[in-house]
Design a protein around this motif. Structure first.
Motif, mmCIF file in Angstrom:
data_model
loop_
_atom_site.group_PDB
_atom_site.id
_atom_site.type_symbol
_atom_site.label_atom_id
_atom_site.label_comp_id
_atom_site.label_asym_id
_atom_site.label_seq_id
_atom_site.Cartn_x
_atom_site.Cartn_y
_atom_site.Cartn_z
ATOM 1 N N GLN A 29 129.393 -39.726 81.446
ATOM 2 C CA GLN A 29 129.028 -40.614 82.546
ATOM 3 C C GLN A 29 129.922 -40.326 83.741
ATOM 4 O O GLN A 29 131.130 -40.558 83.693
ATOM 5 N N ASN A 47 129.531 -44.021 88.895
ATOM 6 C CA ASN A 47 128.343 -44.657 89.480
ATOM 7 C C ASN A 47 127.039 -43.994 89.045
ATOM 8 O O ASN A 47 126.048 -44.007 89.804
ATOM 9 N N GLN A 48 127.043 -43.414 87.872
ATOM 10 C CA GLN A 48 125.822 -42.804 87.362
ATOM 11 C C GLN A 48 125.520 -43.295 85.950
ATOM 12 O O GLN A 48 126.329 -43.984 85.324
ATOM 13 N N GLY A 49 124.341 -42.941 85.468
ATOM 14 C CA GLY A 49 123.967 -43.279 84.101
ATOM 15 C C GLY A 49 124.558 -42.293 83.117
ATOM 16 O O GLY A 49 125.493 -41.553 83.423
#
Lengths: 114, 114
Positions: free
Chosen positions: B38, B41-43
């Motif tokens: 990860q 700020n991402q999946g």
């Protein structure tokens, strides 16, 4: 080929309010799972939807509910928000019965409860 | 029930050095094992997975992991890291149940320094 799309990306709510998060699965996928990721923690399974029905639920209260639509998109609803509900909410889609565990995660919705 | 333990919350390492991120699991049944990455700020992005067969699994970005059933471990390794590998890494397990839900560890922050 679009992946998993989640909206909104960020939102701020007040304690006691209700919130709805949305997820569009990857093309070809029919199953949607929701996860909650609190700050500094790993994601925790909330529930999974297939054929518009909840198939399994994690250890979350009834304030957390969901829905799946005929086009396989899904919503996560949280009622009576608590400060502890602040987290990144991740949606993951997959194809039921696909043996390679082809989960695709969205970028998440960052929920802040104040 | 299954559980995952990632003993190291943070692993600092210099660029081009090798790294190992540790993962141990507990389960009374056979499991599938995964490593996800990860970025901020991402999946979650799947690095690699063990479903069956060879216990040495190769994934994307030069990562590999080895499944050790006797030690219930699935450690992640990379022979030479780059600055761009700086991210949070999550180990996860899934049983062979109907929903194939993922159970995640608490994550390890890989901090690559120049």
């Amino acid at each position: 080929d679009a992946g998993v799309t989640q909206s909104p990306t960020h939102l701020i709510k007040t304690r006691g309010q209700q919130v709805t998060l949305r997820c569009s699965p990857k093309s070809g996928h029919d199953t949607v799972s929701w996860y909650q990721q609190a700050l500094g923690q790993g994601p925790q399974f909330i529930f999974q939807y297939y054929e518009e029905e909840e198939r399994q639920r994690g250890n979350f209260p009834d304030r957390f509910s969901g829905h799946q639509f005929p086009n396989y998109s899904s919503e996560l609803n949280v009622n009576a928000l608590l400060l502890g509900d602040s987290a990144l909410y991740l949606c993951a889609s997959s194809k039921l019965g696909q043996r390679d565990y082809g989960y695709t995660f969205g970028s998440g919705t960052r929920l802040t409860v104040v | 029930a299954q559980s995952v333990t990632q003993l190291d919350s943070q692993v600092p390492v210099f660029e081009e050095a090798p790294v190992e991120l540790r993962c141990n699991y507990s389960s009374s049944v056979s499991v599938y094992l995964f490593w996800y990455v990860q970025y901020p700020n991402q999946g979650l992005q799947l690095l690699l997975k063990y479903l069956s067969g060879s216990t040495l699994v190769k994934g994307i970005n030069g990562f590999e992991a080895e499944f050790n059933k006797s030690q219930t471990s699935f450690h992640l390794r990379k022979p030479s890291v780059h600055i761009s590998d700086t991210a949070e890494y999550f180990c996860a397990v899934s049983d062979h149940g109907a929903t194939n839900k993922l159970i995640f560890g608490t994550g390890t922050l890989l901090a690559v320094q120049p």
